[in-house]
Design an enzyme around this catalytic site. Structure first.
Site, PDB file in Angstrom:
ATOM      1  CB  CYS A  20      -6.326 -16.810   5.320  1.00 52.85           C
ATOM      2  SG  CYS A  20      -4.984 -16.794   4.104  1.00 52.85           S
ATOM      3  CG  HIS A  74      -5.347 -12.023   3.577  1.00 56.12           C
ATOM      4  ND1 HIS A  74      -5.322 -12.882   4.657  1.00 56.12           N
ATOM      5  CD2 HIS A  74      -6.419 -11.198   3.784  1.00 56.12           C
ATOM      6  CE1 HIS A  74      -6.314 -12.582   5.480  1.00 56.12           C
ATOM      7  NE2 HIS A  74      -6.994 -11.571   4.970  1.00 56.12           N
ATOM      8  CG  ASP A  90      -9.804 -10.220   6.378  1.00 64.67           C
ATOM      9  OD1 ASP A  90      -9.401 -11.261   6.936  1.00 64.67           O
ATOM     10  OD2 ASP A  90      -9.041  -9.401   5.841  1.00 64.67           O
TER      11      ASP A  90
END
Length: 205
Positions: A20, A74, A90
Site C-alpha cells: 500500500c 495501512h 483507498d
C-alpha cells in the site's frame, strides 16, 4: 460516489496487493505528472500504532459482513482541495473510489471508544510532495528470513530516495517529532480534515 478527476478510474491506478505504501507513492507520482497544480492539496496517510495492530473495516482483505481486518499499518491517499471538500482514495477498501472523508472515516475506523487502547489508531499525514522525495523502501519487510517473498513485489524497481535506502519504519512510527508530516489521534485527524457544512458556512460569514 463523488467525482474527482485526479484519477480517471481505479483500474488505471498502479496497484500491488500488500504494498500500500508504494501504491500511494504511485498515486502521488501520477498527480505530479498529470495534475501538478493539485499536488499541494494531496497527502499520503499512514495508519498504525505502537503495537502495529490497527483494526479497519470495509477492507477487501477483511472477513465477515463488516469486512474487518487487523493490519500492522495501512496507507491511503487523500485530496483536500478546499475546507469543505476532502476525499479519500483507498485502493484496498470496498467503499467507492474516491469516498468523502467523513464517510470513509466513519465506516473504516468507526470509533476508538469501543476498542482497547492498544488498538487505537494514529495517523501520520504527509504532504504528497514530501512523500515523493523522502519515502524509500528496499522491500526488506516483505522478505522471509530465507530471502523469499511473503507477497510478490511490484514489477518496477524499488522506490529509493537519494539519502536513505529504507526508511519505511519512520513513516509507520507514530511518535510525534519523529519522521515526516504530522501525527494525529483519530479525533484529531477528524478535527483537522473534516469540516461540516455548518462550520464552513459560519467560517465564510
Amino acid at each position: 460516489m463523488t467525482t474527482d478527476f485526479l484519477f480517471p478510474k481505479i483500474a488505471d491506478c498502479s496497484y500491488v496487493s500488500c504494498y500500500c505504501e508504494e501504491n500511494v507513492w504511485k498515486l502521488c507520482e501520477q498527480v505530479k505528472r498529470t495534475r501538478p497544480e493539485e499536488l499541494g492539496t494531496c497527502y499520503a496517510v499512514f495508519v498504525s500504532n505502537e503495537g502495529r495492530t490497527v483494526p479497519l473495516w470495509r477492507q477487501k482483505a477483511g472477513r465477515g459482513d463488516d469486512q474487518v481486518v487487523i493490519w500492522d499499518y495501512h496507507v491511503f491517499f487523500m485530496h483536500n482541495p478546499s475546507p469543505n471538500r476532502c476525499l479519500v482514495f483507498d485502493l484496498d477498501t470496498t467503499l467507492p473510489f474516491p469516498t468523502y472523508f467523513h464517510k470513509y472515516v466513519t465506516e473504516t475506523f468507526r470509533s476508538d471508544l469501543a476498542l482497547r487502547p492498544e488498538h487505537h489508531r494514529f495517523f501520520r499525514v504527509i504532504p504528497a510532495d514530501t512523500y515523493l522525495i523522502e519515502f524509500s523502501s528496499d522491500r526488506r519487510h516483505m522478505r522471509r528470513p530465507d530471502g523469499s517473498w511473503i507477497k510478490p513485489p511490484p514489477s518496477y524497481p524499488p522506490i529509493l530516495s537519494n539519502t536513505n535506502m529504507h526508511c519505511l519504519g519512520d513513516f509507520i512510527c507514530m511518535s510525534a517529532g519523529k519522521g515526516p508530516g504530522a501525527v494525529y489521534s483519530l479525533s484529531e485527524f477528524v478535527h483537522n480534515f473534516y469540516k461540516s457544512p455548518n462550520m464552513v458556512a459560519q467560517h465564510n460569514k
